[in-house]
Design an enzyme around this catalytic site. Structure first.
Site, PDB file in Angstrom:
ATOM      1  N   SER A 101      33.140  30.517  31.831  1.00  9.09           N
ATOM      2  CA  SER A 101      34.212  29.587  32.185  1.00  9.09           C
ATOM      3  C   SER A 101      33.628  28.241  32.613  1.00  9.09           C
ATOM      4  CB  SER A 101      35.094  30.224  33.267  1.00  9.09           C
ATOM      5  OG  SER A 101      36.334  29.572  33.360  1.00  9.09           O
ATOM      6  N   ASP A 222      43.267  34.359  25.110  1.00  6.17           N
ATOM      7  CA  ASP A 222      42.858  33.909  26.434  1.00  6.17           C
ATOM      8  C   ASP A 222      43.893  32.906  26.926  1.00  6.17           C
ATOM      9  OD1 ASP A 222      41.705  32.759  28.685  1.00  6.17           O
ATOM     10  OD2 ASP A 222      39.693  32.610  27.815  1.00  6.17           O
ATOM     11  N   HIS A 251      40.297  36.526  30.072  1.00  7.63           N
ATOM     12  CA  HIS A 251      39.278  35.486  30.250  1.00  7.63           C
ATOM     13  C   HIS A 251      37.914  36.062  30.626  1.00  7.63           C
ATOM     14  CE1 HIS A 251      38.386  31.237  30.848  1.00  7.63           C
ATOM     15  NE2 HIS A 251      37.979  31.442  32.082  1.00  7.63           N
TER      16      HIS A 251
END
Length: 271
Positions: A101, A222, A251
């Site tokens: 991320s 996602d 995610h």
């Protein structure tokens, strides 16, 4: 084999090196997480690689919560500087960086500043910008983001529970619970300013400066990072890049599809 480095920075970030091998893999967690998010993939990686694990200053797993300064960490550059300093502290270079991320973009920034530190970047569910524009689909309208900030501020516990259930595939309740607990440990005082740093950022321009070879790992569905973002990154990264789609929802492929995730990493690193 476990090596503990005694530097102040590495101590503050709970840095540790485990495993054995000639190459080092750096595992960097994202928003709301801590180094335990990688637990499922460690056993197989440790037999062939040294693994550097650490917690960012915002993590609820860090003992000294005063280490997170919302003003200092109002941009990813400060995190990239911490990463560079940590690798210098641990005397590591030419490593494989796996950033989940927000950490994927932090790794990109660090690789531009100090390309010698990395021989490959693996960017997991990463996004340079979350807010849509006329010519860019980031996944969110600004009104959505502002509502999220309000929800975080007004009832962080309720928001954390709801966010965990959309961030992690709900068909994997233990992983949902794991992230929810980690998210709640972070606390609203850190979560709100950091959410603003993450969701209001725009690092699209850094991609054209990244020359380190990149693998972009994207989940099939996602909520935070649509597939268009992976395509955008692949198109705009200056160096060699490839996109790998993992058949999971959410995610966190390292939690909900860890075997497929490991297969992708193994294929990338041995090709």
């Amino acid at each position: 084999m476990v090596i503990l480095h005694k530097g102040v920075l590495s101590t503050n970030m709970k840095a540790r090196i485990i495993g054995s091998g000639k190459e080092t893999i750096i595992l960097a967690h994202g928003y709301g997480g801590d180094q335990s998010v990688w637990d499922k993939i460690l056993p197989k990686l440790m037999s062939n690689y040294q693994i550097l694990l650490f917690d960012w200053s915002f993590s609820g797993a860090v003992k000294d919560q005063c280490l997170f300064d919302s003003e200092k960490y109002s941009s990813y550059e400060a995190f990239a500087d911490d990463l560079i300093a940590l690798l210098d502290d641990m005397k590591l270079d030419s490593s494989i960086f796996v950033g989940h991320s927000m950490s994927g973009i932090i790794g990109c920034i660090a690789s531009v500043k100090r390309p010698n530190l990395f021989n490959r970047l693996i960017l997991v569910a990463s996004s340079p910008r979350f807010i849509n524009l006329e010519d860019y689909v980031g996944g969110f309208e600004i009104a959505d983001i502002e509502q999220m900030f309000q929800n975080i501020e007004e009832n962080y516990g309720v928001w954390s529970s709801g966010f965990a259930r959309i961030a992690v595939d709900p068909s994997d309740p233990p992983s949902v619970e794991k992230f929810e607990k980690s998210l709640k440990r972070m606390g609203v005082e850190v979560a709100l300013p950091l959410a603003k740093t993450v969701f209001l950022s725009d690092y699209r321009a850094i991609l054209e400066k990244v020359v380190t070879p990149c693998t972009i790992i994207q989940c099939k569905i996602d909520f935070a990072v649509p597939n268009s973002v992976a395509t955008f990154m692949h198109t705009n990264i200056k160096g060699e890049s490839t996109v790998e789609i993992i058949n999971t929802r959410g995610h966190f492929p390292q939690l909900t599809a860890h075997e497929e995730f490991l297969n992708v990493i193994h294929r990338v690193l041995t090709s």
